[in-house]
Design a protein around this motif. Structure first.
Motif, PDB file in Angstrom:
ATOM      1  N   GLU A 184       3.591   7.649  -8.870  1.00 16.73           N
ATOM      2  CA  GLU A 184       3.482   6.696  -7.916  1.00 16.73           C
ATOM      3  C   GLU A 184       3.514   7.461  -6.467  1.00 16.73           C
ATOM      4  O   GLU A 184       2.545   7.069  -5.645  1.00 16.73           O
ATOM      5  N   PHE A 187      -0.351   8.693  -5.439  1.00 17.38           N
ATOM      6  CA  PHE A 187      -0.982   7.332  -5.086  1.00 17.38           C
ATOM      7  C   PHE A 187      -0.661   7.278  -3.784  1.00 17.38           C
ATOM      8  O   PHE A 187      -1.358   6.924  -2.850  1.00 17.38           O
ATOM      9  N   GLU A 191      -3.077   6.992  -0.246  1.00 18.93           N
ATOM     10  CA  GLU A 191      -3.009   5.773   0.508  1.00 18.93           C
ATOM     11  C   GLU A 191      -2.800   5.971   1.997  1.00 18.93           C
ATOM     12  O   GLU A 191      -3.051   5.574   2.719  1.00 18.93           O
ATOM     13  N   ASP A 196      -7.671   4.316  -1.450  1.00 16.51           N
ATOM     14  CA  ASP A 196      -7.153   3.261  -2.396  1.00 16.51           C
ATOM     15  C   ASP A 196      -7.193   3.711  -3.821  1.00 16.51           C
ATOM     16  O   ASP A 196      -7.569   4.710  -4.087  1.00 16.51           O
ATOM     17  N   ARG A 197      -6.658   2.920  -4.611  1.00 18.58           N
ATOM     18  CA  ARG A 197      -6.712   3.177  -6.177  1.00 18.58           C
ATOM     19  C   ARG A 197      -7.984   3.446  -6.635  1.00 18.58           C
ATOM     20  O   ARG A 197      -8.244   4.235  -7.562  1.00 18.58           O
TER      21      ARG A 197
END
Length: 243
Positions: A184, A187, A191, A196-197
């Motif tokens: 995580e 990510f 961000e 974004d994802r």
């Protein structure tokens, strides 16, 4: 995807200035040597083939592949050697360029064309792929209008003149490239810089596809076209507006 649809997407994805460079003499059509494989050409200064697999004769190629290759050559002023190499396996040629188009020419997301090319340069350097480093370094220079950044990234991306956004993007791409455990935290770092994802997916897919491409180029001993080395090198060329 039909042959005509694939051809259209490949052609739309090519830098629009390349025909102008060819017309101005900055990109010259390669000299056709009589002893070459059917479609391919060789550099005057080299006796080495573009790779270790033969390039089919034009008359033996499926029409859609031959037509695409001819149109790419007309538009760019030369035919990138990856087209010649992949024509050895027509079904794989179509699948390869269809997926390339899906990830490289999509119009959604926050990755620019220059971003995508920089990802390819950085990960291809790790994968020791001369063809992709040289070819996509050229495309990065064109799209970014920065004549030296791709070279810096190839040598040592951590010392390159990158923005914090670019650093986060390349850190993520290189983690995927090296098959590190993705957490995580990866990510979250993206961000923090506006990705974004779905952008993370795009970065990962480009990295994964070109890991495959790097290995194909490696085992076939694919040689970069000499035209790629000089593209986008001079500030006036890199900064020229061809739209």
């Amino acid at each position: 995807m039909s042959g005509s649809a694939l051809r259209g997407r490949v052609l739309r994805g090519l830098p629009q200035h390349l025909p102008l460079l060819a017309a101005s003499g900055l990109l010259r059509r390669p000299h056709v040597a009589a002893q070459c494989h059917g479609y391919s050409t060789t550099d005057d200064s080299s006796v080495r083939p573009i790779g270790r697999y033969p390039v089919p004769n034009k008359k033996d190629m499926p029409y859609d592949i031959m037509e695409l290759m001819e149109e790419v050559e007309v538009k760019t002023g030369f035919l990138p050697n990856v087209f010649k190499a992949m024509s050895h396996r027509p079904a794989e040629f179509r699948a390869f360029f269809a997926y390339y188009n899906v990830i490289m020419n999509k119009e959604t997301g926050r990755l620019s064309k220059a971003d995508k090319e920089l990802i390819i340069v950085a990960t291809s350097a790790v994968n020791r792929c001369p063809y992709c480093v040289v070819a996509h370094g050229a495309l990065h220079r064109i799209y970014s209008k920065q004549p030296t950044l791709a070279d810096q990234v190839t040598v040592n991306w951590k010392l390159a003149d990158l923005s914090s956004r670019d650093l986060a993007m390349l850190e993520f791409a290189l983690a995927v490239c090296r098959a590190e455990d993705i957490t995580e935290e990866h990510f979250q770092k993206l961000e923090a810089h506006g990705f974004d994802r779905e952008d993370a997916w795009d970065i990962a897919m480009i990295t994964a596809f070109f890991a495959m491409s790097n290995r194909i180029a490696h085992f076939v001993d694919l040689r970069p076209n000499r035209e790629f080395y000089s593209m986008g090198r001079t500030p006036c060329e890199a900064g020229r507006d061809h739209t």
